[in-house]
Design an enzyme around this catalytic site. Structure first.
Site, PDB file in Angstrom:
ATOM      1  N   GLU A 152     -33.971 -39.010 -37.358  1.00 54.71           N
ATOM      2  CA  GLU A 152     -35.760 -39.594 -38.447  1.00 54.71           C
ATOM      3  C   GLU A 152     -37.153 -39.692 -38.340  1.00 54.71           C
ATOM      4  O   GLU A 152     -37.377 -40.846 -37.975  1.00 54.71           O
ATOM      5  CB  GLU A 152     -34.663 -40.523 -39.552  1.00 54.71           C
ATOM      6  N   GLU A 310     -26.470 -35.505 -42.232  1.00 61.15           N
ATOM      7  CA  GLU A 310     -25.792 -37.323 -42.968  1.00 61.15           C
ATOM      8  C   GLU A 310     -25.929 -37.101 -44.113  1.00 61.15           C
ATOM      9  O   GLU A 310     -26.777 -37.060 -44.895  1.00 61.15           O
ATOM     10  CB  GLU A 310     -27.208 -39.041 -41.616  1.00 61.15           C
TER      11      GLU A 310
HETATM   12  C1  GAL Z   1     -30.273 -43.327 -41.417  1.00 61.70           C
HETATM   13  C2  GAL Z   1     -30.071 -43.438 -39.690  1.00 61.70           C
HETATM   14  C3  GAL Z   1     -28.526 -43.996 -38.948  1.00 61.70           C
HETATM   15  C4  GAL Z   1     -28.397 -44.534 -39.850  1.00 61.70           C
HETATM   16  C5  GAL Z   1     -27.943 -44.085 -41.524  1.00 61.70           C
HETATM   17  C6  GAL Z   1     -27.760 -45.392 -42.432  1.00 61.70           C
HETATM   18  O1  GAL Z   1     -31.725 -43.795 -42.206  1.00 61.70           O
HETATM   19  O2  GAL Z   1     -30.358 -41.988 -39.261  1.00 61.70           O
HETATM   20  O3  GAL Z   1     -28.527 -43.336 -38.279  1.00 61.70           O
HETATM   21  O4  GAL Z   1     -29.237 -45.876 -39.279  1.00 61.70           O
HETATM   22  O5  GAL Z   1     -29.609 -44.494 -41.744  1.00 61.70           O
HETATM   23  O6  GAL Z   1     -27.407 -44.895 -43.465  1.00 61.70           O
END
Ligand code: GAL
Ligand code: ZN
Length: 665
Positions: A152, A310
């Protein structure tokens, strides 16, 4: 070039896997539970730098060897991170100028994550060295399916104002503008005595007494996006040299709030696009916002399959109130991404952390263990994914496009505009929402796109547009295309200089109108239109010059002035929405534009069609998602893949459920 994780038999299903947070005896159980959940891929090592390179140049790979071996034995593919997302304390202690600096001069410290300056030569060298060491170690590892560079980019630190960044910014500006005269002209430094006589006087936008220079702010946004991209490319190129057949990605953050990177530029540099998306848990429209993010991600992928890297099985930990997902929501969210072109969805994360800032963030295996709503659903959906391998590689059908532009988002979001109530994202979403309700699938395209395959093109708030891009849009309409342009479009050139002679400068002729003055509304003020519609935020004193008036204001500051117009331009039609039309009124304009463009609306369910081949024959799959509390039936025939049942003329999608139909042609 390989453009998809290697060795994937079907849809990707899995999570970020952070085994370093657990004693080793948990790992075998992890793999066992992953198999039960149908997991096919995990991302490993994203935050492992401190445990891989334990002191400068000293790498400890043994634990990671064992993790990758275990996963491989379990048949799980690995998206291996370069682990550079969070530099370890030994590094920032030895080289404090790796740490980024805010606009107010405060230097960040370690103890969180992403504490690096994009212009730091030390960070870059160490990151490339780590990526190289990982590639050398694992290039032949049979579990390796893809590289996950950083994490990110820009999420927490999108802008650094340190002295090194000041230097790098100057170099970037010299490249862009050539000489100081051109920079002075572009930034309009005749204003407020800002003229620069030497390059060394040029700084990042640090804290100033009042409003900063809009040109400087815009160029700094561009510079920061480019600087992070250079960093990504440095790691990518190191990996590419060692593992030319392993595809490389980095996870984007296409969604509501994050806007720091120009992802059209980034998308050209990854082998496949991957995205992280989290729903706004308190918002009733969160599934619509999800759909928009997924469609925009598909646009970035150029219509090719992409990966949802994710999302969450349930609550996150970083919103003001972290609302848990309803039963079935994880399934609907997952399938909505698949419907919109993802060939896999992974979660953050596999096993819920028991400590650390994310201990209350949901995961595939919750604190409470496997006898839980979340793990049960994870197993069910994982099994369903196993039935959908035939979708892999298929594409999504869309006849309507929305033009999306980060430059316009950045500059229209700066202070010193006619109203602070304008929001780029709200404007895009307002229109997207209507199209979603109408059951129309939308592609997102950049302003320079070839529009010829679309029946209708929506141009929301394209604030800053080049002559060439404006001409392309006009030519598309000339040739028979239909566009719907909103206010805050066409106002400036690419430097942000206002186009003179009446707004919206770049689109006056196309739209057959000109505006002499903006009349933004008071907070919460709503004006009525003579067709029963209503508008907030914005109105303008507009005159038609060739366009037809569709509706005018019935009250407010401009009674009788046109609010929505339509112009026959060549063989096509150009609609102009000169105000912040809301709800029903907006829906009527969108419906009318769709109808005139010959696009059939199909309201009811969320339905998206993917097209591809099955058994050598061209087929389509209809993915239907029912967000409502009642069952919905629709006319359709084919094989419903999740139940294996034959559907003959009538497909019933139960309340809250999903269906995937291989349609009979
Ligand atoms: C994203 C990140 C992850 C985790 C996740 C939690 O921004 O890539 O490592 O922190 O959020 O929602
Ligand atoms: Zn810096």
């Amino acid at each position: 070039m390989t453009t998809w994780p290697t060795g994937m038999a079907g849809l990707a299903w899995g999570a970020d896997y952070n085994p370093e947070q657990w004693p080793e005896d948990v790992w075998a159980e992890d793999v066992e539970l992953m198999r039960r959940a149908g997991v096919t891929m995990v991302s490993v090592g994203i935050f492992s730098w401190a445990l891989i390179e334990t002191s400068e140049g000293k790498y400890e790979f043994d634990w990671l060897d064992r993790v990758l071996d275990l996963l491989h034995e379990g048949g799980i593919r690995v998206d291996l991170a370069t682990a550079t997302a969070s530099p370890p304390p030994w590094l920032t202690t030895a080289y404090p100028d790796v740490l980024p600096v805010r606009a107010d001069g405060v230097r960040f410290t370690h103890g969180s994550r992403q504490e690096y300056c994009p212009s730091s030569p030390v960070y870059r060298a160490k990151a490339v060295a780590l990526a190289t060491a990982l590639a050398e170690r694992y290039r032949e590892h049979p579990a390796l399916a893809a590289w996950h560079v950083g994490n990110e980019y820009g999420c927490h630190v999108a802008r650094c104002c340190c002295d090194r960044c000041a230097e790098a910014f100057r170099t970037w500006l010299q490249h862009r503008h050539g000489d100081l005269d051109t920079l002075n002209e572009a930034w309009a430094t005749a204003f407020w005595s800002q003229h620069y006589s030497l390059w060394d006087q040029v700084l990042p936008p640090r804290v100033t007494p009042t409003f900063g220079n809009p040109g400087q702010l815009l160029d700094f946004d561009r510079f920061c996006s480019d600087a992070l991209l250079e960093l990504y490319k440095a790691e990518r190129d190191a990996l590419r040299g060692l593992t030319p057949d392993v595809p490389i990605t980095t996870n984007f953050m296409v969604g509501w709030t994050f806007d720091a990177l120009d992802y059209w530029a980034w998308a050209r540099e990854v082998d496949f696009v991957s995205n992280d998306h989290y729903t706004r848990s308190e918002d009733d429209d969160r599934h619509v916002e999800l759909a928009m993010a997924a469609d925009l991600t598909r646009g970035l992928a150029g219509g090719r399959p992409w990966l949802l890297m994710e999302h969450s099985t349930s609550a996150v930990n970083w919103q003001p109130r972290n609302i848990a997902k309803q039963p079935g929501e994880l399934r609907r969210n997952s399938f909505a991404h698949i419907a919109r072109g993802a060939d896999g969805t992974l979660f953050f994360q596999w096993r819920q952390s028991r400590a650390g800032a994310e201990r209350y963030h949901s995961a595939m295996v919750p604190h409470a263990g496997t006898e839980t709503k979340v793990y049960r659903e994870v197993c069910e959906v994982g099994a369903e994914y196993g039935l959908l391998g035939e979708l892999v590689g298929s594409t999504v059908d869309a006849s309507v496009a929305i033009v999306y532009d980060w430059r316009s988002r950045w500059i229209s979001g700066q202070p010193t505009h006619p109203t602070e109530d304008f929001s780029y994202q709200e404007t895009v979403f307002g229109l997207y929402r209507q199209l979603w309700d109408a059951g129309v699938t939308v592609d997102f395209v950049p302003p320079s796109a070839d529009l010829s395959s679309y029946r209708l093109v929506v141009v929301p708030a394209l604030y800053s547009v080049t002559d060439a891009d404006a001409a392309k849009i006009a030519d598309y309409v000339d040739g028979g295309g239909h566009v719907l342009v909103t206010y805050m479009s066409g106002l400036t050139d690419e430097r942000g200089h206002v186009r003179l002679g009446g707004y919206p400068g770049a689109f006056r002729d196309l739209l057959g109108v000109w505006t002499e003055e903006f009349f933004p509304l008071r907070a919460d003020e709503v004006v009525r239109l003579d067709d029963g519609g209503a508008a907030g935020v914005w109105t303008e004193l507009l005159h038609v010059r060739g366009a037809e008036v569709v509706s005018s204001y019935a009250d407010g500051p401009l009674p009788g002035v046109p609010a929505v117009t339509r112009h026959q331009h060549g063989a096509g039609t150009a609609w102009y929405l000169a105000c912040g039309l809301v709800a029903d009124g907006l829906r009527r304009v969108v419906d009318a534009a769709l109808e005139r463009a010959g696009v059939t609306a199909a309201p009811g369910l969320e339905i998206v069609r993917r097209r591809g081949r099955h058994d050598g024959e061209p087929v389509s799959w209809l993915v239907a998602i029912n967000h409502a509390a009642e069952d919905v039936a629709l006319p359709a025939s084919g094989v419903e893949l999740l139940s294996g049942s034959l559907v003959d003329g009538r497909l019933v999608v139960p309340a809250g459920a999903v269906a995937v139909l291989r349609e009979m042609v």
